[in-house]
Design a protein around this motif. Structure first.
Motif, PDB file in Angstrom:
ATOM      1  N   LEU A   1       0.692  -1.182  -0.158  1.00 28.52           N
ATOM      2  CA  LEU A   1       0.125  -0.003   0.119  1.00 28.52           C
ATOM      3  C   LEU A   1       0.774   1.313  -0.119  1.00 28.52           C
ATOM      4  N   GLY A   2       2.183   1.029  -0.085  1.00 25.98           N
ATOM      5  CA  GLY A   2       3.037   2.266  -0.198  1.00 25.98           C
ATOM      6  C   GLY A   2       3.692   2.684   1.064  1.00 25.98           C
ATOM      7  N   TYR A   3       3.704   1.968   2.164  1.00 24.42           N
ATOM      8  CA  TYR A   3       4.179   2.585   3.483  1.00 24.42           C
ATOM      9  C   TYR A   3       5.663   1.820   3.495  1.00 24.42           C
ATOM     10  N   ASP A   4       6.487   2.507   4.216  1.00 30.03           N
ATOM     11  CA  ASP A   4       7.926   2.328   4.246  1.00 30.03           C
ATOM     12  C   ASP A   4       8.007   1.409   5.689  1.00 30.03           C
ATOM     13  N   ILE A   5       8.194   0.215   5.614  1.00 26.22           N
ATOM     14  CA  ILE A   5       8.378  -0.726   6.823  1.00 26.22           C
ATOM     15  C   ILE A   5       9.505  -1.321   6.919  1.00 26.22           C
ATOM     16  N   GLY A   6      10.638  -0.995   5.761  1.00 25.85           N
ATOM     17  CA  GLY A   6      11.867  -1.777   5.825  1.00 25.85           C
ATOM     18  C   GLY A   6      11.717  -2.814   5.492  1.00 25.85           C
ATOM     19  N   SER A   7      12.318  -4.099   5.926  1.00 22.25           N
ATOM     20  CA  SER A   7      12.539  -5.395   5.396  1.00 22.25           C
ATOM     21  C   SER A   7      11.295  -6.268   6.140  1.00 22.25           C
ATOM     22  N   PRO A   8      10.373  -6.838   5.590  1.00 24.06           N
ATOM     23  CA  PRO A   8       9.377  -7.579   6.265  1.00 24.06           C
ATOM     24  C   PRO A   8       9.775  -8.911   6.763  1.00 24.06           C
ATOM     25  N   ASP A   9      10.327  -8.501   8.027  1.00 24.07           N
ATOM     26  CA  ASP A   9      11.320  -9.673   8.892  1.00 24.07           C
ATOM     27  C   ASP A   9       9.994 -10.390   9.980  1.00 24.07           C
ATOM     28  N   GLY A  10       9.153  -9.857  10.224  1.00 23.54           N
ATOM     29  CA  GLY A  10       8.203 -10.408  11.125  1.00 23.54           C
ATOM     30  C   GLY A  10       8.361  -9.878  12.788  1.00 23.54           C
ATOM     31  N   VAL A  11       9.111  -8.715  12.548  1.00 22.21           N
ATOM     32  CA  VAL A  11       9.641  -8.177  13.894  1.00 22.21           C
ATOM     33  C   VAL A  11       8.784  -6.983  13.885  1.00 22.21           C
ATOM     34  N   LEU A  12       8.305  -6.716  15.223  1.00 25.34           N
ATOM     35  CA  LEU A  12       7.470  -5.211  15.305  1.00 25.34           C
ATOM     36  C   LEU A  12       8.225  -4.295  15.669  1.00 25.34           C
ATOM     37  N   GLY A  13       9.166  -3.736  14.768  1.00 25.94           N
ATOM     38  CA  GLY A  13       9.966  -2.661  15.021  1.00 25.94           C
ATOM     39  C   GLY A  13       9.600  -1.035  14.869  1.00 25.94           C
ATOM     40  N   SER A  14      10.192   0.020  15.042  1.00 24.99           N
ATOM     41  CA  SER A  14       9.842   1.344  15.215  1.00 24.99           C
ATOM     42  C   SER A  14       9.401   1.444  13.534  1.00 24.99           C
ATOM     43  N   ARG A  15       9.897   1.059  12.617  1.00 28.47           N
ATOM     44  CA  ARG A  15       9.335   1.628  11.157  1.00 28.47           C
ATOM     45  C   ARG A  15       7.831   1.093  11.027  1.00 28.47           C
ATOM     46  N   THR A  16       8.018  -0.296  11.453  1.00 25.88           N
ATOM     47  CA  THR A  16       6.782  -1.152  11.273  1.00 25.88           C
ATOM     48  C   THR A  16       5.400  -0.250  12.054  1.00 25.88           C
ATOM     49  N   ARG A  17       5.841   0.195  13.193  1.00 25.33           N
ATOM     50  CA  ARG A  17       4.899   0.664  14.235  1.00 25.33           C
ATOM     51  C   ARG A  17       4.520   1.990  13.440  1.00 25.33           C
ATOM     52  N   ASP A  18       5.348   2.791  13.030  1.00 23.99           N
ATOM     53  CA  ASP A  18       5.095   4.115  12.557  1.00 23.99           C
ATOM     54  C   ASP A  18       4.193   4.029  11.340  1.00 23.99           C
ATOM     55  N   ALA A  19       4.400   3.070  10.463  1.00 23.21           N
ATOM     56  CA  ALA A  19       3.569   2.586   9.370  1.00 23.21           C
ATOM     57  C   ALA A  19       2.307   2.170   9.845  1.00 23.21           C
ATOM     58  N   ILE A  20       2.090   1.574  10.777  1.00 24.43           N
ATOM     59  CA  ILE A  20       0.635   1.027  11.138  1.00 24.43           C
ATOM     60  C   ILE A  20       0.032   2.326  11.717  1.00 24.43           C
ATOM     61  N   ALA A  21       0.657   3.131  12.358  1.00 20.37           N
ATOM     62  CA  ALA A  21       0.147   4.681  12.921  1.00 20.37           C
ATOM     63  C   ALA A  21      -0.483   5.376  11.845  1.00 20.37           C
ATOM     64  N   ALA A  22       0.680   5.586  10.817  1.00 16.55           N
ATOM     65  CA  ALA A  22       0.290   6.375   9.689  1.00 16.55           C
ATOM     66  C   ALA A  22      -0.998   5.669   8.762  1.00 16.55           C
ATOM     67  N   TYR A  23      -1.099   4.490   8.757  1.00 12.96           N
ATOM     68  CA  TYR A  23      -2.143   3.935   8.135  1.00 12.96           C
ATOM     69  C   TYR A  23      -3.488   4.162   8.537  1.00 12.96           C
ATOM     70  N   ARG A  24      -3.232   3.767   9.804  1.00 14.38           N
ATOM     71  CA  ARG A  24      -4.601   3.967  10.677  1.00 14.38           C
ATOM     72  C   ARG A  24      -4.998   5.487  10.526  1.00 14.38           C
ATOM     73  N   ALA A  25      -4.153   6.471  10.697  1.00 10.71           N
ATOM     74  CA  ALA A  25      -4.608   7.852  10.704  1.00 10.71           C
ATOM     75  C   ALA A  25      -5.242   8.223   9.279  1.00 10.71           C
ATOM     76  N   LYS A  26      -4.475   7.739   8.071  1.00  7.58           N
ATOM     77  CA  LYS A  26      -5.240   7.825   6.936  1.00  7.58           C
ATOM     78  C   LYS A  26      -6.396   7.152   6.492  1.00  7.58           C
ATOM     79  N   SER A  27      -6.408   6.009   7.067  1.00  6.80           N
ATOM     80  CA  SER A  27      -7.718   5.140   6.800  1.00  6.80           C
ATOM     81  C   SER A  27      -8.871   5.221   7.509  1.00  6.80           C
ATOM     82  N   GLU A  28      -8.579   5.981   8.733  1.00  4.08           N
ATOM     83  CA  GLU A  28      -9.570   6.003   9.680  1.00  4.08           C
ATOM     84  C   GLU A  28      -9.810   4.808  10.231  1.00  4.08           C
ATOM     85  N   ALA A  29      -9.048   3.892  10.450  1.00  2.41           N
ATOM     86  CA  ALA A  29      -8.888   2.580  11.006  1.00  2.41           C
ATOM     87  C   ALA A  29      -8.412   2.632  12.530  1.00  2.41           C
ATOM     88  N   GLY A  30      -9.029   3.573  13.194  1.00  3.85           N
ATOM     89  CA  GLY A  30      -8.628   3.522  14.642  1.00  3.85           C
ATOM     90  C   GLY A  30      -7.323   4.368  14.768  1.00  3.85           C
TER      91      GLY A  30
END
Length: 361
Positions: free
Chosen positions: A309-338
Motif C-alpha cells: 500500500l506504499g508504506y515504508d516498513i523496511g524489511s518484512p522480517d516479522g519483527v514489530l520494530g519502530s518503522r513498522t509501528r510508525d507505518a501502522i500508525a500512519a495507515y490507521r490515521a489515513k484510513s480512519e482505522a482507529g
C-alpha cells in the motif's frame, strides 16, 4: 490417530501444561467430604481418581484410580465417563477395548461433553468400536465444534470433502477458520491451502503465507515446507532464499521429501555459511512457548500489506520494530482505522479490504 489419543490422555492426566478437566474441584464446591464416606460427591471421587492416575500427592496407582473413576462414572459424572473411555481407548490401566471406549464416550457425549463428542465422532468416522457412520460423525463434530478446536477442524474437513455431509466450501472455511483461530495447526495449514488455491474465496497468497507461518511455528512439517516454498519462490512473500532454506531444512530434517528436493535446488544460490547456519538452526529449533495474536507470521503479513500500500516498513522480517509501528500508525490515521501502533484483528480486516480495493491481494 494413536498419537492424538495418547496426547489427549497426557493432557487430561496433567502431564502437559494444559487446563484440567472441567469437573469442579471439591474446594470450589464447598465442604470437602471424607474419602469413601457416603457424603463424598462424584466430583470428589473423580479428583481422587485423577490423583492416583497422575501420582499427584501420592504414589501413582492405576488400579485404585481406575476403581474410583469407575465409581464416579457410574454416578453419572461426564468427565469421569470421558476419562474412562479414554483409558479403554489407549489401554491405560485396562485392556484396550474400542467398544467399551465408544460406549463411555457416548454416555459423556449425551451430557454434551465436547471432548467425548469429538472422540466418539472419530470412532464413527473410523468404525472403531462402533459401526462406521459418517453422518453421525459429522453430527457429533458439529455438536462439539463450538468448544473443541479439533472437532471444528474435522467438521471443516467433512464439508471440504463432502464426507457425511454435502460438500460446501463456505462451511468448510467457516469451521476451519474457527479451528485455526484457536491455534489448531492442521486447520491453519488448510486455511492456507484454501487461500493459495482460491477455493471458494479470492486467491490471496500473502494471507495464505500467514497461516502457513502460524502452523509452521507450531511444528507442522507440511506447513514448514509451504512457508519455505513461499519464501524461496516469492509467492505471497518477498523472496528470501536464506530464510526459506532454513524452513525447508527444518521440514526436510523431519522427513518431508519435497522440502528436501526444493532445498537441494536452491543450495547453489546460497553461501556455504548460510547453508551451515540453516542446518544448525533447524536442529536446535523449538516452537515458541507463547502464541500472541501479533506473532511473527501476523507481523510479517502486516508488513507486506503496508508495503504493497506504499508504506515504508523496511524489511518484512516479522519483527514489530519502530518503522513498522510508525507505518501502522500512519495507515490507521489515513484510513480512519482507529489509532495507535498495535496489530489487532480490525487492523488485519482493514488491510485486507484495502489490498482488495487496490487490486493487490
Amino acid at each position: 490417530m494413536r498419537r492424538l489419543l495418547v496426547t489427549a490422555l497426557a493432557l487430561w492426566l496433567g502431564a502437559c501444561s494444559a487446563p484440567q478437566p472441567a469437573a469442579t474441584a471439591p474446594a470450589a464446591q464447598g465442604p470437602v467430604h471424607a474419602p469413601g464416606s457416603p457424603e463424598e460427591t462424584a466430583a470428589e471421587i473423580y479428583w481422587r481418581a485423577m490423583d492416583y492416575l497422575d501420582g499427584r500427592g501420592m504414589p501413582r496407582d492405576d488400579a485404585k484410580g481406575l476403581a474410583l473413576l469407575q465409581s464416579a462414572a457410574d454416578k453419572g459424572l461426564a468427565d469421569a465417563q470421558f476419562m474412562l473411555g479414554l483409558l479403554y481407548d489407549t489401554g491405560r490401566a485396562v485392556n484396550e477395548d474400542p467398544a467399551a471406549a465408544a460406549a463411555w464416550y457416548a454416555k459423556a457425549a449425551a451430557q454434551k461433553h465436547p471432548e467425548a463428542q469429538f472422540l466418539l465422532g472419530l470412532d464413527y468416522y473410523r468404525g472403531r468400536g462402533v459401526r462406521r457412520n459418517d453422518a453421525q460423525a459429522v453430527k457429533l463434530f458439529g455438536a462439539a465444534a463450538a468448544r473443541n478446536a479439533a472437532a471444528a477442524y474435522h467438521l471443516g474437513v467433512a464439508y471440504m470433502l463432502g464426507r457425511g455431509v454435502a460438500a460446501n466450501d463456505a462451511a468448510a472455511l467457516k469451521w476451519l477458520q474457527q479451528s485455526a483461530d484457536r491455534h489448531y495447526p492442521e486447520a491453519q495449514y488448510l486455511v492456507g491451502l484454501i487461500y493459495t488455491n482460491g477455493r471458494g474465496v479470492p486467491r490471496d497468497l500473502a494471507w495464505a503465507a500467514r497461516w502457513y507461518g502460524k502452523a509452521a511455528e507450531q511444528g507442522l512439517v507440511r506447513a514448514q515446507y509451504m512457508l519455505g516454498l513461499d519464501l524461496v519462490t516469492g509467492l505471497g512473500l518477498p523472496q528470501d532464499l536464506a530464510e526459506g532454506y532454513r524452513w525447508l531444512t527444518l521440514a526436510a530434517e523431519h522427513g518431508d521429501q519435497e522440502a528436501a528436493r526444493l532445498r537441494t535446488s536452491v543450495e547453489d544460490k546460497l553461501e556455504k555459511s548460510d547453508r551451515s547456519a540453516a542446518v544448525t538452526w533447524a536442529r536446535s529449533w523449538k516452537p515458541p512457548e507463547v502464541r500472541p495474536f501479533a506473532d511473527a507470521p501476523t507481523i510479517r503479513y502486516v508488513q507486506v500489506a503496508l508495503a504493497r500500500l506504499g508504506y515504508d516498513i523496511g524489511s518484512p522480517d516479522g519483527v514489530l520494530g519502530s518503522r513498522t509501528r510508525d507505518a501502522i500508525a500512519a495507515y490507521r490515521a489515513k484510513s480512519e482505522a482507529g489509532s495507535g501502533e498495535q496489530i489487532t484483528a480490525d487492523l488485519l480486516d482493514s488491510l485486507r479490504l484495502a489490498l482488495t480495493q487496490a487490486g493487490k491481494p
